[in-house]
Scaffold this active site. Structure first.
Site, short mmCIF file in Angstrom:
data_model
loop_
_atom_site.label_atom_id
_atom_site.label_comp_id
_atom_site.label_asym_id
_atom_site.label_seq_id
_atom_site.Cartn_x
_atom_site.Cartn_y
_atom_site.Cartn_z
N ASP A 69 0.81 -1.23 0.00
CA ASP A 69 0.00 0.00 0.00
C ASP A 69 0.84 1.27 0.00
OD1 ASP A 69 -2.57 -1.00 -0.21
OD2 ASP A 69 -2.91 -1.07 1.95
N LYS A 122 -0.38 4.52 -1.52
CA LYS A 122 -1.38 5.39 -0.89
C LYS A 122 -0.77 6.70 -0.42
CE LYS A 122 -4.83 1.96 0.45
NZ LYS A 122 -5.55 1.29 1.55
#
Length: 210
Positions: A59, A62
């Site tokens: 992630d 992000k």
């Protein structure tokens, strides 16, 4: 090259922890679930390590998404959802620029693809999705369901397991769901046992005894 890889991974993990203060342990848990699943599948220790690191950094993209969108308590607009869907590509762009992280960057790129071909960013399906990415999809979804989020409370492990089974063959690889639900969830994991050190000469190793 190994030194560059190690220090880059360490810096990215620290950056991610600082940026995502709300749920700093999500990636550690995803990495642990994914590594255990890879082990249950009989994958080599090298492959387990790669999948573990991909779990930690899947992630990272992000960082390119607005905090207002990431932590919005209500329903996302269509435009906001399209923005969220860019994060695997951002993860790939960040990780693929680091020597030694090509395989890891591809797992991050494809961890939101679906087994039925209806995922993103490229709409891959079935075994066209790299195995590591299919493993991350199961691990990531299970931890998301069993964690509190700003827009909903956590599910029980039993309910999350039922949801994985319900989505087997559509969202998830059914073989991976079966192994995860029958051999990983019942045994449980302790993410602390799977934390890694990136200071050892020769590469990344798990701090674990089994």
């Amino acid at each position: 090259m190994k030194s560059t890889f190690i220090h880059a991974a360490r810096a990215l993990m620290k950056l991610q922890e600082v940026r995502f203060k709300v749920s700093p342990n999500h990636s550690w848990r995803v990495a642990a679930y994914a590594a255990v699943l890879a082990k249950k599948l009989g994958m080599s220790e090298k492959e387990q390590n790669r999948i573990y690191l991909a779990g930690l950094l899947h992630d990272i993209g992000k960082l390119g998404i607005s905090s207002a969108i990431l932590h919005k308590p209500g329903k996302l607009t269509a435009a906001e959802w399209e923005e969220i869907k860019k994060h695997p590509v951002y993860s790939y762009e960040i990780l693929s620029a680091i020597p030694g992280m090509k395989a890891i960057s591809l797992m991050a790129l494809y961890h939101h693809e679906r087994y039925d071909g209806c995922g993103y960013p490229e709409g891959l399906g079935g075994e066209a999705i790299p195995l590591g990415a299919r493993i991350l999809a199961v691990a990531d979804s299970f931890d998301a369901m069993t964690s509190d989020r700003v827009y909903r409370p956590r599910m029980s492990e039993e309910m999350a397991t039922e949801e994985l089974y319900r989505c087997a063959g559509t969202q998830f690889d059914p073989q991976l769901v079966e192994v995860f639900c029958c051999r990983v969830v019942p045994e449980g994991i302790d993410p602390e046992l799977y934390r890694i050190t990136v200071d050892i000469p020769g590469g990344v190793k798990h701090l674990r005894n089994n």
